[in-house]
Design a protein around this motif. Sequence first.
Motif, short mmCIF file in Angstrom:
data_model
loop_
_atom_site.label_atom_id
_atom_site.label_comp_id
_atom_site.label_asym_id
_atom_site.label_seq_id
_atom_site.Cartn_x
_atom_site.Cartn_y
_atom_site.Cartn_z
N MET A 1 0.84 -1.21 0.00
CA MET A 1 0.00 0.00 0.00
C MET A 1 0.87 1.25 0.00
O MET A 1 1.93 1.27 0.60
N LEU A 2 0.40 2.25 -0.68
CA LEU A 2 1.09 3.53 -0.71
C LEU A 2 0.15 4.59 -0.15
O LEU A 2 -0.81 4.98 -0.81
N ARG A 3 0.40 5.00 1.06
CA ARG A 3 -0.51 5.97 1.69
C ARG A 3 -0.18 7.39 1.23
O ARG A 3 0.97 7.74 1.01
N LEU A 4 -1.22 8.19 1.16
CA LEU A 4 -1.03 9.60 0.86
C LEU A 4 -0.62 10.35 2.12
O LEU A 4 -1.04 9.97 3.23
N PRO A 5 0.19 11.39 1.96
CA PRO A 5 0.41 12.26 3.12
C PRO A 5 -0.90 12.98 3.47
O PRO A 5 -1.78 13.12 2.62
N ALA A 6 -1.02 13.42 4.71
CA ALA A 6 -2.27 14.07 5.13
C ALA A 6 -2.45 15.42 4.44
O ALA A 6 -1.49 16.16 4.21
N TYR A 7 -3.69 15.71 4.04
CA TYR A 7 -4.01 17.03 3.46
C TYR A 7 -5.48 17.30 3.69
O TYR A 7 -6.24 16.40 4.07
N THR B 26 -8.11 7.75 -0.27
CA THR B 26 -8.58 7.59 -1.64
C THR B 26 -9.92 6.84 -1.60
O THR B 26 -10.32 6.32 -0.55
N LEU B 27 -10.57 6.77 -2.76
CA LEU B 27 -11.86 6.07 -2.79
C LEU B 27 -11.69 4.60 -2.41
O LEU B 27 -12.51 4.05 -1.67
N VAL B 28 -10.63 3.94 -2.89
CA VAL B 28 -10.48 2.52 -2.56
C VAL B 28 -10.29 2.32 -1.06
O VAL B 28 -10.79 1.35 -0.48
N GLU B 29 -9.61 3.23 -0.41
CA GLU B 29 -9.43 3.12 1.04
C GLU B 29 -10.76 3.30 1.76
O GLU B 29 -11.07 2.60 2.72
N THR B 38 -14.60 -5.06 0.34
CA THR B 38 -13.24 -5.48 0.00
C THR B 38 -13.14 -6.16 -1.37
O THR B 38 -12.09 -6.68 -1.72
N GLY B 39 -14.23 -6.12 -2.13
CA GLY B 39 -14.17 -6.68 -3.49
C GLY B 39 -13.20 -5.89 -4.35
O GLY B 39 -12.46 -6.47 -5.16
N THR B 40 -13.18 -4.58 -4.22
CA THR B 40 -12.25 -3.75 -4.98
C THR B 40 -10.85 -3.93 -4.42
O THR B 40 -10.63 -3.79 -3.22
N LYS B 41 -9.92 -4.27 -5.30
CA LYS B 41 -8.58 -4.62 -4.85
C LYS B 41 -7.62 -3.43 -4.89
O LYS B 41 -7.70 -2.59 -5.77
N GLN B 42 -6.71 -3.43 -3.92
CA GLN B 42 -5.67 -2.41 -3.84
C GLN B 42 -4.40 -3.08 -4.36
O GLN B 42 -3.79 -3.88 -3.64
N THR B 61 -12.87 3.91 -13.50
CA THR B 61 -12.05 4.91 -12.80
C THR B 61 -11.13 4.17 -11.82
O THR B 61 -11.54 3.19 -11.20
N LEU B 62 -9.91 4.67 -11.68
CA LEU B 62 -8.95 4.05 -10.75
C LEU B 62 -9.20 4.61 -9.35
O LEU B 62 -8.87 5.76 -9.06
N SER B 63 -9.75 3.76 -8.46
CA SER B 63 -10.13 4.27 -7.14
C SER B 63 -8.93 4.47 -6.23
O SER B 63 -9.05 5.13 -5.20
#
Lengths: 330, 160
Positions: A1-7, B26-29, B38-42, B61-63
């Motif tokens: 996973m690549l987390r975003l920095p907070a904003y 992000t949307l996926v998170e 959890t169907g949508t994969k990261q 769209t890339l979530s």
Amino acid sequence: MLRLPAYRYHAPRRLSDALELLARFGAEARVVAGGTDLIPNMKHRLFEPAHLIGLSRVDELHGIEVSDGWLTIGAAETLSSIASHPAVVASTPALAEAARHVAGPQIRNRATIGGNLCLDTRCTYYNQTEFWREALGYCLKKDGDTCHVTRVGKKCVAAHSADTPPVLMVLGAELDVVGVDGSRTVRVEDLFVADGIRNLRLQHGEILVRIRIPIRPTSRAVYRKLRQRGAVDFPLLTVVVAGERGDNGRWSDIRGVVTGLGSRPRALTGWDAIASDGRLDDDVIESLAQRAHAQCHPLENMIVDPDWRRAMVPVEISRALKALRTTTAD
Amino acid sequence: MSHTTEVVRLHVNGDSVEVGVPAHFTLVEALRYGLGLTGTKQGCDKGDCGACTVLVDGRPTLSCILPVQEAEDRQVTTVEGLATPEAVHPLQDEFDRHGAAQCGFCTPGILCSAAALLDGNPEPTRDEIREALSGNLCRCTGYTKIFVAVEAAAARRRGR
């Protein structure tokens, strides 16, 4: 996973609100439209803005229309929209073609033409995670003082990697840029400087609002892109050629732009003398291609043999010019 | 900078929900960790692989690179929303029949891209399918069985 920095995320509906937010937060803020370039870069900690100002819902940045001989495109129009819009396909088919070849379908559904014009430069040693970059001691473009491409140089050589700007250059497009103090018009070729660290002549606080392209019935343009896979990848080399086709079948103002190599799209020079009599036969095309080859010197800013990328310049220029020769009237 | 939490209003698979998430999600998170979908994969998590593909207002769209706020007031469809309570989506059935899923990690994203294709183009050619799925990477199948399954689903939906 690549987390975003907070904003914090802001989603203004009006351009004036976006400009006001940008002025208020200053260097802490960045604008984002489709986010397909900026968000991955933020995940790599190349940018860590405290405030993101989303432009995708700003009305003034939308719309595609033809009027008075100009095609006008809002900066937040997506590449998907541009690739399929009847007015773009009819008046500037090479622009539709370039938009259609950016990345993959999902990216094109979000990525905007304004973002493509403002795309950050790319390099093997830059577009990596924080962990990767730290292990190498960072680089000139971000957090370090060494260029791993040239090893000795103090000039960043990250590559301009966008597909639509070279087409907009050969078509003579102009950009409307707005800041809190007013608006100005910039020719596309004047948007870029040869500095890999930041290759845009846009001031902080300015927003690219629209792209205006003069429609000349005589103009023909051809776009070609070299990449490893047929989708997803950024270009290893992009060439665009254009010319004005006369009623007698003779050509004038044959011109070309090459990008994907250096830090800005490069307008090829010396073509006027070679193609001066308006003929575009195989010998002339070969001379133009060799002239282009002499002007292009790619470096190892991508993990692809630079000698091969250079050798492909005349090949792609030649293919593009032969395709240009067979373009028909609209 | 410490993060702030926001309440975001989403419309997912026909349900309107409010979810409290960090503002930088992000949307996926939000889907996976906020809503338990959890169907949508990261996958690559940076917009290269297509595993996180969902439909936003019907468009693939890339979530993983979509700030969650950008999905507000739009219709989000994930792989969980393709089937109805009565039946799986024809694509899901044909993927099963043709062995178009192997490890299965890319499958939810590919199903979403393919569903959008069939909604707009009931009789796609092989090249059109290839183009529509060109942003979804699969490391197992070699794609052929996926293309065949999409063609079979298209034919089934046309009533053959």
